[in-house]
Design a protein around this motif. Sequence first.
Motif, PDB file in Angstrom:
ATOM      1  N   ASN A   1       0.893  -1.017  -0.213  1.00 14.30           N
ATOM      2  CA  ASN A   1       0.026   0.119  -0.075  1.00 14.30           C
ATOM      3  C   ASN A   1       0.854   1.252  -0.101  1.00 14.30           C
ATOM      4  N   MET A   2       1.953   1.063   0.709  1.00 14.46           N
ATOM      5  CA  MET A   2       2.819   2.341   0.759  1.00 14.46           C
ATOM      6  C   MET A   2       3.585   2.555  -0.626  1.00 14.46           C
ATOM      7  N   LEU A   3       3.845   1.270  -1.430  1.00 15.96           N
ATOM      8  CA  LEU A   3       4.495   1.793  -2.544  1.00 15.96           C
ATOM      9  C   LEU A   3       3.523   2.345  -3.695  1.00 15.96           C
ATOM     10  N   ALA A   4       2.309   2.382  -3.380  1.00 16.24           N
ATOM     11  CA  ALA A   4       1.200   2.952  -4.455  1.00 16.24           C
ATOM     12  C   ALA A   4       1.338   4.228  -4.052  1.00 16.24           C
ATOM     13  N   GLN A   5       1.749   4.961  -2.874  1.00 10.23           N
ATOM     14  CA  GLN A   5       1.845   6.204  -2.484  1.00 10.23           C
ATOM     15  C   GLN A   5       2.966   7.029  -2.771  1.00 10.23           C
ATOM     16  N   LYS A   6       2.997   8.376  -3.008  1.00  5.64           N
ATOM     17  CA  LYS A   6       4.171   9.126  -2.910  1.00  5.64           C
ATOM     18  C   LYS A   6       4.975   9.006  -1.607  1.00  5.64           C
ATOM     19  N   ALA A   7       6.124   9.186  -1.752  1.00  8.62           N
ATOM     20  CA  ALA A   7       6.846   9.628  -0.541  1.00  8.62           C
ATOM     21  C   ALA A   7       6.176  10.996   0.209  1.00  8.62           C
ATOM     22  N   PRO A   8       6.193  10.887   1.491  1.00 10.23           N
ATOM     23  CA  PRO A   8       5.937  12.146   2.254  1.00 10.23           C
ATOM     24  C   PRO A   8       7.121  13.036   2.139  1.00 10.23           C
ATOM     25  N   PHE A   9       6.871  14.390   1.893  1.00 13.15           N
ATOM     26  CA  PHE A   9       7.916  15.284   1.810  1.00 13.15           C
ATOM     27  C   PHE A   9       8.036  15.857   3.220  1.00 13.15           C
ATOM     28  N   SER A  10       9.353  15.941   3.806  1.00 15.10           N
ATOM     29  CA  SER A  10       9.544  16.426   4.986  1.00 15.10           C
ATOM     30  C   SER A  10      10.964  17.278   4.918  1.00 15.10           C
ATOM     31  N   PHE A  11      11.221  18.067   5.902  1.00 16.51           N
ATOM     32  CA  PHE A  11      12.447  18.991   5.916  1.00 16.51           C
ATOM     33  C   PHE A  11      12.760  18.789   7.663  1.00 16.51           C
ATOM     34  N   ARG A  12      13.906  19.089   7.978  1.00 17.23           N
ATOM     35  CA  ARG A  12      14.547  19.228   9.238  1.00 17.23           C
ATOM     36  C   ARG A  12      14.690  20.876   9.525  1.00 17.23           C
ATOM     37  N   LEU A  13      14.536  20.990  10.552  1.00 14.45           N
ATOM     38  CA  LEU A  13      14.495  22.568  10.866  1.00 14.45           C
ATOM     39  C   LEU A  13      16.174  22.543  11.531  1.00 14.45           C
ATOM     40  N   CYS A  14      16.998  23.146  10.889  1.00 10.11           N
ATOM     41  CA  CYS A  14      18.395  23.260  11.458  1.00 10.11           C
ATOM     42  C   CYS A  14      18.620  24.629  12.217  1.00 10.11           C
TER      43      CYS A  14
ATOM     44  N   LEU B   1       7.987  25.877  -0.219  1.00 11.73           N
ATOM     45  CA  LEU B   1       9.118  25.913   0.664  1.00 11.73           C
ATOM     46  C   LEU B   1      10.401  26.313  -0.148  1.00 11.73           C
ATOM     47  N   LEU B   2      10.538  25.772  -1.128  1.00 10.77           N
ATOM     48  CA  LEU B   2      11.544  26.030  -2.211  1.00 10.77           C
ATOM     49  C   LEU B   2      11.793  27.454  -2.603  1.00 10.77           C
ATOM     50  N   GLN B   3      10.537  28.130  -2.420  1.00  7.45           N
ATOM     51  CA  GLN B   3      10.539  29.453  -2.761  1.00  7.45           C
ATOM     52  C   GLN B   3      11.193  30.488  -1.945  1.00  7.45           C
ATOM     53  N   LYS B   4      11.579  30.043  -0.546  1.00  7.26           N
ATOM     54  CA  LYS B   4      12.086  30.715   0.450  1.00  7.26           C
ATOM     55  C   LYS B   4      13.687  30.595   0.330  1.00  7.26           C
ATOM     56  N   ASN B   5      14.364  31.390   1.102  1.00 10.13           N
ATOM     57  CA  ASN B   5      15.656  31.269   1.099  1.00 10.13           C
ATOM     58  C   ASN B   5      16.255  30.372   2.124  1.00 10.13           C
ATOM     59  N   TRP B   6      15.417  29.712   2.910  1.00  9.36           N
ATOM     60  CA  TRP B   6      15.768  28.764   3.927  1.00  9.36           C
ATOM     61  C   TRP B   6      16.768  27.848   3.579  1.00  9.36           C
ATOM     62  N   LEU B   7      16.486  27.167   2.541  1.00 11.92           N
ATOM     63  CA  LEU B   7      17.441  25.972   2.282  1.00 11.92           C
ATOM     64  C   LEU B   7      19.153  26.484   1.790  1.00 11.92           C
ATOM     65  N   LYS B   8      18.857  27.537   1.123  1.00  7.63           N
ATOM     66  CA  LYS B   8      20.021  28.248   0.867  1.00  7.63           C
ATOM     67  C   LYS B   8      20.896  28.886   2.009  1.00  7.63           C
ATOM     68  N   ASP B   9      20.189  29.292   3.087  1.00  5.83           N
ATOM     69  CA  ASP B   9      20.967  29.916   4.287  1.00  5.83           C
ATOM     70  C   ASP B   9      20.958  28.908   5.384  1.00  5.83           C
ATOM     71  N   GLY B  10      20.846  27.436   4.942  1.00  4.07           N
ATOM     72  CA  GLY B  10      21.021  26.486   5.984  1.00  4.07           C
ATOM     73  C   GLY B  10      20.204  26.253   6.976  1.00  4.07           C
ATOM     74  N   ILE B  11      18.937  27.002   7.146  1.00  3.94           N
ATOM     75  CA  ILE B  11      17.932  27.184   7.875  1.00  3.94           C
ATOM     76  C   ILE B  11      17.051  25.999   7.934  1.00  3.94           C
ATOM     77  N   VAL B  12      16.996  25.129   7.110  1.00  2.84           N
ATOM     78  CA  VAL B  12      16.225  24.057   6.707  1.00  2.84           C
ATOM     79  C   VAL B  12      17.131  23.085   5.826  1.00  2.84           C
ATOM     80  N   TYR B  13      16.921  21.848   5.969  1.00  3.55           N
ATOM     81  CA  TYR B  13      17.394  20.755   4.929  1.00  3.55           C
ATOM     82  C   TYR B  13      16.575  19.567   4.844  1.00  3.55           C
ATOM     83  N   ILE B  14      16.351  19.366   3.643  1.00  2.00           N
ATOM     84  CA  ILE B  14      15.308  18.626   3.018  1.00  2.00           C
ATOM     85  C   ILE B  14      15.758  17.047   3.286  1.00  2.00           C
ATOM     86  N   GLN B  15      15.221  16.312   4.065  1.00  4.49           N
ATOM     87  CA  GLN B  15      15.721  14.946   4.394  1.00  4.49           C
ATOM     88  C   GLN B  15      14.401  14.203   5.006  1.00  4.49           C
ATOM     89  N   ASP B  16      14.437  12.863   4.932  1.00  6.46           N
ATOM     90  CA  ASP B  16      13.561  12.221   5.647  1.00  6.46           C
ATOM     91  C   ASP B  16      14.006  11.824   7.038  1.00  6.46           C
TER      92      ASP B  16
END
Length: 415
Positions: free
Chosen positions: A164-177, A213-228
Amino acid sequence: MPGISEQILHKALKGLDQWRRGISLDEYIDRIRRENHNSAKTVADLLFNLFRHRAKTEAVIKHLCRGKIKPDVKHLLLAAMTQMEHQDGIAPESAVNVAVDYAKRKFGRKTGGFVNAVLRNHTRMDFDKFIAQQPEFVRMNLPETVWRLWKKRFSKEEIQKLSNMLAQKAPFSFRLCGELPEPELNSIEAERIGLPEWAGDAAFFSCPDPGVLLQKNWLKDGIVYIQDPSTAMSPNLAELSGNELVLDLCAAPGGKTILIGEKLASGTVVGCDRSLKRQRLTLENLASRKFQSSVVVASALAPSFRSGSFDLVLADVPCSNTGVFRRRPDTLWRFTENTLNDVVKLQRQILSAAAKLVKPGGKLIYGTCSIEPKENDEQIAAFAESHCEFKLVKSLLLLPDENFDGAFGALLERN
């Protein structure tokens, strides 16, 4: 000039040809995104859906096509049937017409007629009734090899849950750094993910629209990191004082390197990987971090460091990826006993190389994103038997869950 629908089909078929030659879906999709191809998202959706539902679609093709068909024609049928069954952007009748026109132009009128007959017959099938009569691995929508392997370890209900999980998209998550005010998080509808204690104090969030999320500068500034969230498990197995010298042996693109670096007050983390291209990403990801780090390009089998020079070595090794099948559904279709044995051999070699770099009293963390015992508990048991200077402190297996991927981690200590 072919229309948009035919361009999408062509790009998808090119991707399947590349996949057959050893290129992963991720690599191919990244490539067409870099080309700024307008239909990259639609192509990606088509290819990922194709592999998510491939067992059932292949069963239909086998039923409707008597005799052997050429791989390119089979790919065309797989893609067209996936569009018909699992994509909203094109009407089933239109998908048939586009595939038939493509077949005539690419392979000739005879093949075009064959494709037309197969797809028209597919539209007249009672699909649910047909699938209900198929073997269990087809009903589960799994490659037979994977199904047979999992059947030895999991109950039917557990395999169905994985299916059932295979039939679904993986959840999108990020870590607050870093720190973000609550209104900022609310602006992207971010929600904190509740996790077990293996995640430590890592703060993971989900959000419904990654694009916002990607429209923000958070990833570039190291505030968040996209990972499971599962990526936090193995780095959290070891307690650190903060002044250690740590090596992340298979580092790129740096997610676990960052997790470890954040635990160091005056220590240093070294990110090592054999891929210069991927290490450029590691450098980018480490650029805005405030801890001490360095990036090295070297093979994990022959790392360019002195023996016994690290307090902690993390070896997050190449694996079969069976724990991350939602993100990489194509990996299940590459899985064989031979490929499993090959990757187990490589892991064993990396573990032995990593062990030499751990100083006496130091620690070694072994990690995979696999759920296969041969790559996990059995691998560690064999290592401990052949390396008596190490003792197993603890290990943990995560099965894929609603909120995170599957993963394995083991902490060993050198006497």
